[in-house]
Design a protein around this motif. Sequence first.
Motif, PDB file in Angstrom:
ATOM      1  N   SER A 159       0.833  -1.205   0.000  1.00 29.15           N
ATOM      2  CA  SER A 159       0.000   0.000   0.000  1.00 29.15           C
ATOM      3  C   SER A 159       0.869   1.257   0.000  1.00 29.15           C
ATOM      4  CB  SER A 159      -0.923  -0.009   1.219  1.00 29.15           C
ATOM      5  OG  SER A 159      -1.692   1.172   1.282  1.00 29.15           O
ATOM      6  N   SER A 160       1.935   1.254   0.796  1.00 28.15           N
ATOM      7  CA  SER A 160       2.849   2.404   0.838  1.00 28.15           C
ATOM      8  C   SER A 160       3.544   2.599  -0.510  1.00 28.15           C
ATOM      9  CB  SER A 160       3.893   2.202   1.940  1.00 28.15           C
ATOM     10  OG  SER A 160       3.280   2.101   3.201  1.00 28.15           O
ATOM     11  N   ARG A 161       3.876   1.480  -1.154  1.00 32.47           N
ATOM     12  CA  ARG A 161       4.531   1.586  -2.450  1.00 32.47           C
ATOM     13  C   ARG A 161       3.608   2.233  -3.479  1.00 32.47           C
ATOM     14  NH1 ARG A 161       5.107  -0.193  -7.315  1.00 32.47           N
ATOM     15  NH2 ARG A 161       7.161  -0.574  -8.259  1.00 32.47           N
ATOM     16  N   LYS A 162       2.321   1.885  -3.462  1.00 35.89           N
ATOM     17  CA  LYS A 162       1.369   2.509  -4.381  1.00 35.89           C
ATOM     18  C   LYS A 162       1.283   4.013  -4.143  1.00 35.89           C
ATOM     19  CE  LYS A 162      -1.581  -1.560  -5.056  1.00 35.89           C
ATOM     20  NZ  LYS A 162      -2.937  -2.125  -4.851  1.00 35.89           N
ATOM     21  N   LEU A 185      12.501  14.481  -6.561  1.00 38.26           N
ATOM     22  CA  LEU A 185      12.114  13.302  -7.329  1.00 38.26           C
ATOM     23  C   LEU A 185      13.009  12.105  -7.003  1.00 38.26           C
ATOM     24  CD1 LEU A 185      10.115  12.392  -9.528  1.00 38.26           C
ATOM     25  CD2 LEU A 185      11.898  12.893 -11.213  1.00 38.26           C
ATOM     26  N   LEU A 186      14.315  12.363  -6.860  1.00 36.34           N
ATOM     27  CA  LEU A 186      15.248  11.281  -6.537  1.00 36.34           C
ATOM     28  C   LEU A 186      14.996  10.724  -5.141  1.00 36.34           C
ATOM     29  CD1 LEU A 186      18.570  12.691  -8.034  1.00 36.34           C
ATOM     30  CD2 LEU A 186      17.158  10.812  -8.929  1.00 36.34           C
ATOM     31  N   ILE A 192      10.983   4.477  -2.992  1.00 34.67           N
ATOM     32  CA  ILE A 192      10.306   3.383  -3.700  1.00 34.67           C
ATOM     33  C   ILE A 192      11.210   2.158  -3.787  1.00 34.67           C
ATOM     34  CG2 ILE A 192       9.394   2.654  -5.941  1.00 34.67           C
ATOM     35  CD1 ILE A 192       8.348   5.492  -6.336  1.00 34.67           C
ATOM     36  N   LEU A 193      12.476   2.361  -4.120  1.00 33.23           N
ATOM     37  CA  LEU A 193      13.422   1.255  -4.209  1.00 33.23           C
ATOM     38  C   LEU A 193      13.612   0.574  -2.858  1.00 33.23           C
ATOM     39  CD1 LEU A 193      16.141   2.831  -6.554  1.00 33.23           C
ATOM     40  CD2 LEU A 193      14.442   1.083  -7.139  1.00 33.23           C
ATOM     41  N   ASP A 194      13.646   1.366  -1.796  1.00 30.81           N
ATOM     42  CA  ASP A 194      13.782   0.801  -0.456  1.00 30.81           C
ATOM     43  C   ASP A 194      12.562  -0.047  -0.092  1.00 30.81           C
ATOM     44  OD1 ASP A 194      15.115   0.601   2.162  1.00 30.81           O
ATOM     45  OD2 ASP A 194      13.393   1.752   2.871  1.00 30.81           O
ATOM     46  N   GLN A 198      12.182  -4.119   0.766  1.00 31.52           N
ATOM     47  CA  GLN A 198      11.481  -4.650   1.939  1.00 31.52           C
ATOM     48  C   GLN A 198      10.376  -5.632   1.537  1.00 31.52           C
ATOM     49  OE1 GLN A 198      10.401  -1.770   5.052  1.00 31.52           O
ATOM     50  NE2 GLN A 198      11.684  -0.260   4.012  1.00 31.52           N
ATOM     51  N   ILE A 199       9.676  -5.311   0.436  1.00 29.49           N
ATOM     52  CA  ILE A 199       8.616  -6.204  -0.042  1.00 29.49           C
ATOM     53  C   ILE A 199       9.203  -7.542  -0.464  1.00 29.49           C
ATOM     54  CG2 ILE A 199       6.969  -6.564  -1.926  1.00 29.49           C
ATOM     55  CD1 ILE A 199       6.351  -3.555  -1.792  1.00 29.49           C
ATOM     56  N   THR A 200      10.327  -7.515  -1.174  1.00 27.65           N
ATOM     57  CA  THR A 200      10.973  -8.754  -1.604  1.00 27.65           C
ATOM     58  C   THR A 200      11.419  -9.586  -0.403  1.00 27.65           C
ATOM     59  OG1 THR A 200      11.754  -7.687  -3.635  1.00 27.65           O
ATOM     60  CG2 THR A 200      12.854  -9.722  -2.956  1.00 27.65           C
TER      61      THR A 200
END
Length: 232
Positions: A159-162, A185-186, A192-194, A198-200
């Motif tokens: 949800s946070s990633r969305k 933006l960076l 997002i990459l972090d 964590q999701i993986t």
Amino acid sequence: MKKLLGLVVLFSTVAFSRELTLESAIDLALENGKTIKTSELSKENAELNVKRAFKTALPKVTYNGQFQRAEHTTRSMIDILDSDGTIGRGEKSGYSQSVGLYQPLFRGGAITGGVLGAKASKNIADLYFWAEKRDVRLDIISLYSSIINFEKDLTVLESSRKELQARYDKQNEQLNLKLVTKADLLKTEYSILDLEAQITGTKTNLEIAKKDLKLKLMIPNNEDITLKDFQV
């Protein structure tokens, strides 16, 4: 044909899916666990050893039977006259039998020691059995709760990633309008990459925990399991 194939896939998915509660998972572990079965066999053997030890101390009934045939100590012509009128040997025969009761009285404490030792072994086996059941319950509770937590964490992270992806898309448009800087933006892109990392990691931990739980419950690895949340 495509509809039929879709139905077959749907039925296959349903057939290999199982919903578990915490109580049913604990019951399966206690029923199918190898360590539980081993400790239960040890407990049964200890009970048999106690019965054998008591049997050794109990009286034993003995039976003896014997058939004897011998010559008479005193002879007469009547004794040695056969039915055909010839002279034979005077003999007598008989069958003796006896029933006795055998009770061991003293063996240097071996009988008493055997009974006490068997009882002590039984107590140890009982304690080990109940300790094993306790450990299995605690292990399943720990695994079950870990899976529930991993699933909740995964929902929050996705949800946070969305939300971050939506922010990134908005900031990308704002960057074209010079409303935000490239650094903003960076920063969002790094977040997002972090989150993806964590999701993986959470998905990997969730898969490992589910495989471990299925192994302990003796559930086939190709069967999917769904865990219901529980209240403490």
